[in-house]
Design an enzyme around this catalytic site. Structure first.
Site, short mmCIF file in Angstrom:
data_model
loop_
_atom_site.label_atom_id
_atom_site.label_comp_id
_atom_site.label_asym_id
_atom_site.label_seq_id
_atom_site.Cartn_x
_atom_site.Cartn_y
_atom_site.Cartn_z
N LYS A 22 0.83 -1.21 0.00
CA LYS A 22 0.00 0.00 0.00
C LYS A 22 0.86 1.25 0.00
O LYS A 22 0.65 2.17 -0.81
CB LYS A 22 -0.89 0.00 1.24
CG LYS A 22 -1.52 1.35 1.58
CD LYS A 22 -2.16 1.34 2.96
CE LYS A 22 -2.54 2.73 3.43
NZ LYS A 22 -1.38 3.50 3.93
N ASN A 23 1.82 1.31 0.91
CA ASN A 23 2.55 2.57 1.06
C ASN A 23 3.51 2.84 -0.10
O ASN A 23 3.89 3.99 -0.32
CB ASN A 23 3.27 2.61 2.43
CG ASN A 23 2.25 2.80 3.56
OD1 ASN A 23 1.10 3.16 3.31
ND2 ASN A 23 2.67 2.53 4.79
N CYS A 117 -5.61 8.11 8.30
CA CYS A 117 -5.71 7.60 9.67
C CYS A 117 -5.40 8.72 10.66
O CYS A 117 -4.33 9.31 10.62
CB CYS A 117 -4.74 6.45 9.88
SG CYS A 117 -5.33 4.90 9.17
N ARG A 122 -0.85 14.79 12.66
CA ARG A 122 0.24 14.40 11.75
C ARG A 122 0.63 15.61 10.90
O ARG A 122 0.11 15.83 9.80
CB ARG A 122 -0.20 13.20 10.90
CG ARG A 122 -0.43 11.97 11.79
CD ARG A 122 -1.08 10.84 11.04
NE ARG A 122 -0.18 10.17 10.13
CZ ARG A 122 -0.58 9.21 9.30
NH1 ARG A 122 -1.83 8.81 9.29
NH2 ARG A 122 0.29 8.63 8.48
N ASP A 305 3.50 0.42 12.28
CA ASP A 305 2.29 -0.13 11.65
C ASP A 305 2.00 -1.57 12.09
O ASP A 305 0.99 -2.13 11.70
CB ASP A 305 2.40 -0.07 10.12
CG ASP A 305 2.43 1.36 9.60
OD1 ASP A 305 2.01 2.26 10.35
OD2 ASP A 305 2.87 1.58 8.46
N ARG A 397 -9.08 0.12 3.31
CA ARG A 397 -8.15 1.10 2.72
C ARG A 397 -6.80 0.45 2.41
O ARG A 397 -6.09 0.90 1.52
CB ARG A 397 -7.90 2.26 3.70
CG ARG A 397 -8.96 3.32 3.70
CD ARG A 397 -8.51 4.54 4.49
NE ARG A 397 -7.11 4.80 4.25
CZ ARG A 397 -6.20 5.04 5.19
NH1 ARG A 397 -6.55 5.09 6.44
NH2 ARG A 397 -4.95 5.26 4.88
#
Ligand code: EPU
Length: 427
Positions: A22-23, A117, A122, A305, A397
Site C-alpha cells: 500500500k505505502n 488515519c 500528523r 504499523d 483502505r
C-alpha cells in the site's frame, strides 16, 4: 456500511498470498504525474486507497485504466491542472504526495490538507521545509496548501526527524529540479527505496535510497515505464501475527523476508517458529507465548504499523510486556476496543503496559484506523465467541480481499452488510 463478524477459536493453517505494498503504491501512483509517457504499474493492491488515487488522477485529466486485476496504466500527459480535487484528497493521508509531484511538474500545487488515519496529529512541516529549501513559497488557507516556485533549484535538506512522508515528497519535488538535492536524515523504509527505483526506471538520477542520505541530480525529462511494486511488509506481518495468535501453521507467500526481519525477530522472541525461504515465510505457533518488549522505530527498526497487531499477541502472552511507541506521539486509540474483549492494557503517553490474560472474549468493537482494524480481526480470531467489528472501511483502505484471505486460512469471518440508517423524518 459493512461489519465483519468473526467467530474465534479456529487455528489458521495453509497458504496466503501477499499483495503489492500500500505505502509504495501510495507514493508511486502520484509519482507518475512527473512522467512524460505512459506508466504501467504492476502488482497494484486492490484497496480503496489505490481506488481513491486513481479517481484523483482521473479527475485531474489523466487517463487511468486497469489492464488486468493488478496492473494499472496511467497516462499523466493530459493533466493540465495543478489543483487537486478537494473531496477525494481529504480521504487519504498520502494525497500530500500530490504536493511534491505537482510542484515538480508545474512548479505549483494546490492540495487540501491530507486526511487518512487520524490516530494523532500528523503535521507536514518537514515537507514544507523541504519545498522551501528548493525555492518554493507556500500558504495555508481555507484548509488548502498552495505551494509555488518561480524556479526550483536543488539544495541540501536536513530533516529534523526521520519522516517517510517528507522524504518521499521532497524526492518527488526534486527529481526534475535542476541541480543537486541532498536529503539528510532520510527515511529508509522499503517503500522509499521502491519509489527511488521507480523514478530511476523512468530516467531519474536518485542515489542512496535505503540509507539516510539520498542524493538527487535533477533531470529534464522522465520517460514512461513499467514497474512492479514490492510486496506489502505490513500485510505480511499481519498474517504472520494472526498465525502465531491462533497457534496456527501458515505459509505467507510473495514476501521479501529481509523486509520482515524486525517482525520475525519479535515473533521468535515470543517462542514462535519462523522459517524463511526465498519469497515466503512459514509461521508455526506455539502453546505458550513469551512476554516481550517492543519499541517502534523507523526502518529497519520495529514498524509502528505492526504495533497494534502485536498488542493483541502480547495480550495473550505469559507475563507483562511493555510497548514504547516512539514514532508517533500516540497510537493507542485501539486499546479501548481491545479492553472490551478483556485485554489488560494501560497507557501512559507513548508507553503501553500489556498484562497477559488467559483468554479474550468476543464483543462489539470498531476499527478506529487501518492497522487497529487488522488488530481487531486478530483479536476476534482468538477470542471466545463472536466479535463484531464496525467501521471496517478503514481496513479496506489497506488490506486487499482481507475476508477472503483469512477465510482461505480457515478463519470464521464474514461480512454483514448493515442498511444505512434512515433519518427519522423520512419514515
Ligand atoms: N512528522 C512531523 N512533521 C512532518 C512529518 C512527520 O512532525 O512534516 C512526524 C510525525 O508526526 C511522526 C513522525 O514524524 O511522529 C513520522 O511520520 P512519517 O512522516 O514517517 O509518517 P507518514 O509519512 O505520515 C507513513 C505511512 C504510515 C506509517 C509512517 C511511519 C504512508 C502513506 N503512511 O506515514 O503508514 O505509519 O509512515 O512508518 O506511507 C499505515 O500504513 O497504516 C500508516 C499509517
Amino acid at each position: 456500511m459493512d461489519k465483519f463478524i468473526v467467530t474465534g477459536g479456529n487455528r489458521l493453517t495453509g497458504d496466503v498470498y501477499i499483495s503489492g505494498a500500500k505505502n509504495a503504491a501510495d507514493a508511486i501512483i502520484p509519482a507518475t504525474i512527473l512522467s512524460d509517457g505512459v506508466c504501467r504499474i504492476e502488482n497494484i493492491p486492490n484497496i480503496s486507497d489505490v481506488a481513491i488515487f486513481a479517481r484523483i488522477l482521473k479527475e485531474m485529466g489523466a487517463k487511468v485504466r486497469m489492464v488486468n486485476k493488478s496492473t494499472m496504466e496511467i497516462d499523466p500527459r493530459p493533466i493540465a491542472s495543478m489543483v487537486a480535487p478537494y473531496e477525494p484528497v481529504r480521504q487519504m493521508r498520502a494525497s500530500s504526495y500530490l504536493l511534491g509531484a505537482l510542484l515538480g511538474r508545474f512548479s505549483r500545487a494546490v492540495v487540501a490538507m491530507p486526511g487518512g488515519c487520524d490516530f494523532c496529529v500528523r503535521p507536514i512541516d518537514q515537507h514544507l521545509k523541504g519545498f522551501s529549501a528548493l525555492g518554493a513559497t507556500y500558504s495555508l488557507e481555507g484548509g488548502m496548501v498552495d505551494v509555488s516556485a518561480k524556479q526550483l533549484k536543488g539544495n541540501n535538506i536536513y530533516l529534523d526527524m526521520v519522516t517517510v512522508g517528507a522524504t518521499i515528497n521532497i524526492m518527488l519535488a526534486a527529481v526534475k529540479t535542476p541541480g543537486l538535492t541532498v536529503i539528510e536524515n532520510a527515511a529508509k523504509e522499503p517503500h522509499v527505496v521502491d519509489l527511488a527505483n521507480f523514478l530511476n526506471t523512468m530516467g531519474a538520477d536518485v542515489r542512496g535510497a535505503g540509507t539516510d542520505v539520498i542524493k538527487i541530480h535533477g533531470v529534464d525529462h522522465l520517460e514512461g515505464a513499467t514497474y512492479s511494486i514490492i510486496p506489502d511488509q505490513i500485510e505480511a506481518g499481519t498474517y504472520m501475527v494472526a498465525a502465531a495468535a491462533t497457534k496456527g501453521d501458515v505459509v505467507v507467500h510473495n514476501v521479501i523476508p529481509k523486509h520482515l526481519e524486525s517482525i520475525t525477530a519479535k515473533l521468535e522472541e515470543m517462542g514462535v517458529t519462523v522459517e524463511e525461504y526465498d519469497e515466503s515465510v512459514r509461521v508455526i505457533g506455539c502453546d505458550h507465548l513469551n512476554k516481550c518488549n517492543i519499541k517502534t522505530m523507523p526502518h529497519p527498526g520495529f514498524p509502528t504499523d505492526m504495533q497494534s497487531q502485536f498488542a493483541v499477541l502480547l495480550s495473550i502472552a505469559d507475563g507483562t510486556s511493555i510497548i514504547n511507541e516512539s514514532v508517533f506521539d500516540s497510537r493507542y486509540r485501539y486499546v479501548e476496543e481491545l479492553r472490551r474483549l478483556g485485554a489488560k492494557i494501560s497507557v501512559d503517553g507513548r508507553i503501553a503496559v500489556v498484562e497477559g490474560v488467559k483468554e479474550l472474549v468476543g464483543a462489539p468493537v470498531k476499527a478506529v484506523d487501518l492497522r487497529a482494524g487488522a488488530a481487531m480481526i486478530i483479536a476476534g480470531l482468538v477470542a471466545r465467541g463472536v466479535t463484531q467489528i464496525d467501521e471496517v472501511e478503514h481496513i479496506e483502505r489497506g488490506y486487499e480481499a482481507v475476508v477472503e484471505k483469512f477465510r482461505s486460512l480457515g478463519a470464521d469471518i464474514r461480512v454483514a452488510s448493515v442498511p444505512e440508517k434512515v433519518p427519522a423524518k423520512a419514515l
